[in-house]
Design an enzyme around this catalytic site. Structure first.
Site: not given
Ligand SMILES: Cc1ncc(COP(=O)(O)O)c(C=O)c1O
Length: 356
Positions: A34, A252
């Protein structure tokens, strides 16, 4: 050329996926890609990871659609499921499995049943997305009565698997496990932290994310100790070196002031490239492989670094994070997590893909 680069390493992504696979044992592995593959590029991350795992996980339907357009035929899980009836129909067309976290989604399915695989999300203590076990049980019965809908499993998400002192995860796991057993379906619970730390969470379908990108899920444990490889290296070049005298301030807001005669290096990277603006004085970086620190506020196109005791010339390379300075160190200095730094790199740095 300006030389502000984001080097990406698909081979390291694949190695980290193999590491997750080995830890998972008999559990199926869905690699989370994602948010543009945690900022590594959706296509690059998905292609590098897909062959080592059983499927890919995204947050939203557009990401699943993008993966199909890239030609990926792997099983897909959409972790926030569908937002409306159109997306539900799209999920069916994409052959994407969806998470159902709320009764309103079951209502949409009941109004227009679609041939989709569903993971029922149960809230076991995160108190964000998901239904309480009793509500989930009732919705499972509704889902099972719908033509074409396949209840594939129970899913939950851990709130504290990365905490050094973690009272939450064993309890969350037990609640989810009990419901999955009762419904006679597999469980999907483990993120990276749980996959690494809790052997009892290596069941059903695990969903590692951050470990695949070479970052430690634990603030108290380095990625290298977990046998994870660095998957991205962010670097830029020194474009000026200026002398400073005691009392001279830099940048800055004059947040850094020289206490001795010294040199300040100006580096061609800024928050316009995704280097965090809130990085404080002292944030680590490496000039020609030599560790030093940020001196002065981050600008849109430049940062300034302390070259005290550092062998450096204009044109030399500065690693912002990568091999010498880990992304986790930078995140800690900035009071954030690697996830956010990865996601914030903008389109401006030139992407370079290293095959190794
Ligand atoms: C539903 C879900 N599963 C798995 C993960 C993977 O988590 P991580 O990146 O901490 O391994 C995430 C990420 O936040 C998530 O939202």
């Amino acid at each position: 050329m300006r030389g502000t680069l984001l080097e990406l390493r698909p081979g390291a992504l694949a190695d980290n996926a193999r590491r997750a696979r080995a830890l998972a044992g008999k559990a199926r592995v869905f690699a989370m890609v994602k948010a543009d593959g945690y900022g590594h590029g959706l296509g690059l991350a998905a292609r590098a990871l897909a062959h080592q795992v059983d499927g890919l996980g995204v947050a939203v339907m557009e990401e699943a659609q993008a993966l199909r357009h890239l030609g990926l035929a792997h099983p897909l899980l959409v972790a926030e499921g569908f937002f409306d009836a159109e997306e539900l129909a799209l999920a069916a067309r994409l052959h994407a499995e969806v998470v159902v976290h709320s009764p309103w989604q079951v209502d949409l399915l009941a109004a227009r049943p679609q041939p989709v695989g569903v993971w029922l999300k149960v809230n076991t203590g995160m108190n964000r997305l998901g239904m309480a076990p009793d509500l989930a049980r009732a919705q499972a019965a509704r889902l099972r009565a719908l033509k074409g809908v396949r209840l594939l499993g129970v899913m939950t998400h851990f709130a504290g698997a990365d905490l050094e002192d973690d009272p939450l995860t064993p309890r969350q796991l037990e609640l989810a496990r009990a419901l999955a057993e009762e419904l006679g379906v597999p469980l999907s619970a483990a993120n990276s932290a749980a996959l690494i730390r809790y052997p009892e969470a290596r069941v059903g379908r695990v969903r590692p994310g951050i470990m695949l990108y070479g970052s430690s899920p634990f603030p108290w444990r380095a990625a290298a100790d977990l046998d994870l490889r660095v998957t991205q290296r962010f670097s830029a070049r020194l474009i000026a070196i200026n002398p400073v005298q005691p009392g001279d301030s830099v940048g800055y807001g004059a947040t850094w002031t020289a206490t001795a005669p010294g040199r300040i290096g100006v580096v061609a990277v800024g928050y316009g490239d995704g280097y965090p603006r809130h990085a404080p004085n002292g944030t680590p970086l490496a000039v020609n492989g030599q560790r030093t620190r940020l001196a002065g506020r981050v600008s849109m196109d430049m940062i300034t670094v302390d070259l005290d005791g550092i062998d450096a010339r204009v044109g030399d390379e500065v690693e912002l994070w990568g091999d010498v300075v880990s992304v986790d160190e930078v995140a800690a200095a900035c009071g954030t997590i690697s996830y956010e730094l990865f996601c914030q790199v903008t389109a401006r740095p030139v992407r370079v893909i290293t095959e190794s």
